[in-house]
Design a protein around this motif. Structure first.
Motif, PDB file in Angstrom:
ATOM      1  N   ILE A 162       0.835  -1.199   0.000  1.00  0.00           N
ATOM      2  CA  ILE A 162       0.000   0.000   0.000  1.00  0.00           C
ATOM      3  C   ILE A 162       0.873   1.254   0.000  1.00  0.00           C
ATOM      4  CG2 ILE A 162      -1.683   1.324   1.353  1.00  0.00           C
ATOM      5  CD1 ILE A 162      -2.809  -1.346   2.300  1.00  0.00           C
ATOM      6  N   TYR A 163       0.402   2.246  -0.742  1.00  0.00           N
ATOM      7  CA  TYR A 163       1.109   3.522  -0.875  1.00  0.00           C
ATOM      8  C   TYR A 163       0.080   4.646  -0.805  1.00  0.00           C
ATOM      9  CZ  TYR A 163       4.409   0.194  -2.860  1.00  0.00           C
ATOM     10  OH  TYR A 163       5.218  -0.906  -3.060  1.00  0.00           O
ATOM     11  N   ASP A 164       0.564   5.859  -0.592  1.00  0.00           N
ATOM     12  CA  ASP A 164      -0.338   7.004  -0.565  1.00  0.00           C
ATOM     13  C   ASP A 164      -0.802   7.397  -1.957  1.00  0.00           C
ATOM     14  OD1 ASP A 164      -0.452   7.688   2.279  1.00  0.00           O
ATOM     15  OD2 ASP A 164       1.688   8.114   2.069  1.00  0.00           O
ATOM     16  N   ASN A 194       6.647   3.277   0.535  1.00  0.00           N
ATOM     17  CA  ASN A 194       5.469   2.625   1.098  1.00  0.00           C
ATOM     18  C   ASN A 194       4.744   3.508   2.101  1.00  0.00           C
ATOM     19  OD1 ASN A 194       7.590   0.504   0.386  1.00  0.00           O
ATOM     20  ND2 ASN A 194       5.793  -0.795   0.669  1.00  0.00           N
ATOM     21  N   ALA A 195       3.428   3.354   2.153  1.00  0.00           N
ATOM     22  CA  ALA A 195       2.651   3.983   3.221  1.00  0.00           C
ATOM     23  C   ALA A 195       2.935   3.259   4.532  1.00  0.00           C
ATOM     24  CB  ALA A 195       1.166   3.924   2.895  1.00  0.00           C
ATOM     25  N   VAL A 196       2.902   4.005   5.625  1.00  0.00           N
ATOM     26  CA  VAL A 196       3.186   3.419   6.940  1.00  0.00           C
ATOM     27  C   VAL A 196       2.105   3.833   7.926  1.00  0.00           C
ATOM     28  CG1 VAL A 196       5.680   3.360   6.550  1.00  0.00           C
ATOM     29  CG2 VAL A 196       4.645   5.376   7.632  1.00  0.00           C
ATOM     30  N   ASN A 197       1.945   3.023   8.977  1.00  0.00           N
ATOM     31  CA  ASN A 197       1.018   3.389  10.043  1.00  0.00           C
ATOM     32  C   ASN A 197       1.710   4.303  11.045  1.00  0.00           C
ATOM     33  OD1 ASN A 197       2.638   1.733  11.623  1.00  0.00           O
ATOM     34  ND2 ASN A 197       1.143   0.074  11.778  1.00  0.00           N
ATOM     35  N   GLN A 245       3.037   3.742  13.712  1.00  0.00           N
ATOM     36  CA  GLN A 245       4.235   3.151  14.315  1.00  0.00           C
ATOM     37  C   GLN A 245       5.380   3.012  13.310  1.00  0.00           C
ATOM     38  OE1 GLN A 245       2.192  -0.423  15.578  1.00  0.00           O
ATOM     39  NE2 GLN A 245       2.163   0.263  17.715  1.00  0.00           N
ATOM     40  N   GLY A 246       5.155   3.458  12.073  1.00  0.00           N
ATOM     41  CA  GLY A 246       6.187   3.382  11.052  1.00  0.00           C
ATOM     42  C   GLY A 246       6.240   2.058  10.318  1.00  0.00           C
ATOM     43  N   LYS A 247       5.261   1.187  10.512  1.00  0.00           N
ATOM     44  CA  LYS A 247       5.238  -0.115   9.848  1.00  0.00           C
ATOM     45  C   LYS A 247       4.686   0.024   8.433  1.00  0.00           C
ATOM     46  CE  LYS A 247       3.091  -4.726  10.170  1.00  0.00           C
ATOM     47  NZ  LYS A 247       2.458  -4.669   8.838  1.00  0.00           N
ATOM     48  N   LYS A 248       5.379  -0.577   7.459  1.00  0.00           N
ATOM     49  CA  LYS A 248       4.890  -0.575   6.085  1.00  0.00           C
ATOM     50  C   LYS A 248       3.597  -1.371   6.002  1.00  0.00           C
ATOM     51  CE  LYS A 248       9.477  -0.174   3.977  1.00  0.00           C
ATOM     52  NZ  LYS A 248      10.481  -0.797   3.080  1.00  0.00           N
ATOM     53  N   LEU A 249       2.629  -0.813   5.288  1.00  0.00           N
ATOM     54  CA  LEU A 249       1.296  -1.399   5.261  1.00  0.00           C
ATOM     55  C   LEU A 249       1.065  -2.261   4.023  1.00  0.00           C
ATOM     56  CD1 LEU A 249      -0.722   1.711   6.455  1.00  0.00           C
ATOM     57  CD2 LEU A 249      -0.222  -0.358   7.769  1.00  0.00           C
TER      58      LEU A 249
END
Length: 329
Positions: free
Chosen positions: A269-271, A281-284, A286-290
């Motif tokens: 997932i990306y913005d 990559n998009a992140v949550n 917490q900085g985790k790649k989604l």
């Protein structure tokens, strides 16, 4: 890393404050397989590429479309989306759940073996067609997209008109303009979208009896083949300076990344599609790649609080702004 150290980074310009809003658009890049190879293609798609949506990712996308009523639009892109795995099944499920489905077509795909059925298929499923036609003049189109592309595009548009596109309010036909890439330090913003739309409509009607709904003007961002081209002429940094100099903060509330998720053929997932092609990559929080798994596990589309940006974002915010739906202002 920024392309140029001589400009203010985009994240600093927006004060690291570009929050995500409620997601209502899924843009899915089905793969990089394409029947043509365009000079401005940020995806670097071509007939030689083989990457396409995996079966596993496809099943997760179908589930997400079914689970989330907040999704209003499913936007299918590529490559030529029609050539890549999952296209028909995603269309079927999205239409079943009353989503608007956009297909971003290059038009020439209609003339390839086994794809002649597409115009009728588009009409039968009431797909919104967003078609690449980077100019209304033959020379500029063929320069960007290859010899003969313009004539095929005209024939394809005439076929869509015959089926009701451009006339029937349920059959929307939009065209996309991209500027010709420069070979010297002489840059211009995309022309005013409303004025250029008038020129397109008059020329195509007068010369080919073609009718369409809307013209979308899209700025070339220095990604993929566009960046390779600018690098060749040592123009990338100058182009970014030009975009930065024309930054318009009024475009920020309307950026396509605000309410959209961009999904790649592996389920990451990306913005936006530009971040996807740059591997950002998009992140949550917490900085985790989604990935698609995170959406399904959390039962939420709204996992992103802050949009990730790069200096090429100046392309979407210069002048009247730019998005997959054209100018922002």
């Amino acid at each position: 890393m920024s392309f140029s150290d001589s400009i203010m980074s985009f994240s600093e310009r927006v004060k690291h404050n570009l929050p995500k809003e409620k997601i209502d658009i899924l843009q899915i890049n089905l793969g990089r397989k394409c029947n043509i190879s365009c000079t401005h293609c940020h995806v670097e798609a071509s007939p030689k590429r083989t990457e396409e949506l995996s079966e596993i990712a496809c099943q997760k996308i179908l589930k997400i479309i079914e689970l989330f009523p907040q999704i209003k639009t499913v936007d299918l892109t590529g490559g030529a989306p029609e050539m890549n795995y999952g296209f028909a099944e995603i269309v079927r499920v999205a239409r079943k759940f009353n989503k608007e489905v956009i297909v971003r077509t290059n038009l020439t795909i209609f003339f390839e073996n086994n794809y002649e059925y597409l115009p009728e298929y588009f009409a039968d499923n009431q797909l919104r067609v967003v078609a690449s036609l980077p100019c209304y003049l033959e020379g500029n189109v063929d320069k960007q997209r290859g010899n003969g592309v313009y004539n095929k595009s005209v024939l394809a548009l005439q076929k869509l008109n015959q089926l009701g596109y451009g006339y029937d309010p349920n059959l929307i036909l939009d065209l996309v303009y991209n500027p010709v890439l420069p070979q010297e330090k002489k840059f211009n913003l995309t022309p005013r979208q409303d004025n250029l739309e008038e020129n397109y409509k008059k020329y195509l009607k007068d010369n080919f009896q073609i009718k369409f709904n809307n013209l979308f003007t899209i700025t070339n961002l220095p990604i993929g083949r566009t960046k390779f081209y600018l690098d060749k002429f040592n123009l990338t940094q100058d182009y970014l300076r030009f975009l930065e100099a024309n930054f318009n903060s009024a475009t920020l509330p309307f950026l396509m990344c605000r309410n959209q998720l961009s999904i790649d053929y592996l389920g990451n997932i990306y913005d936006c599609d530009f971040n996807q092609m740059s591997g950002l990559n998009a992140v949550n929080h917490q900085g985790k790649k989604l990935t698609l798994d995170d959406i399904l596990d959390s039962n939420s589309l709204d996992l992103i609080s802050q949009i990730r940006t790069e200096d090429y974002c100046y392309g979407c915010t210069a002048g009247s702004g730019s998005s997959c739906g054209g100018a922002l202002l």
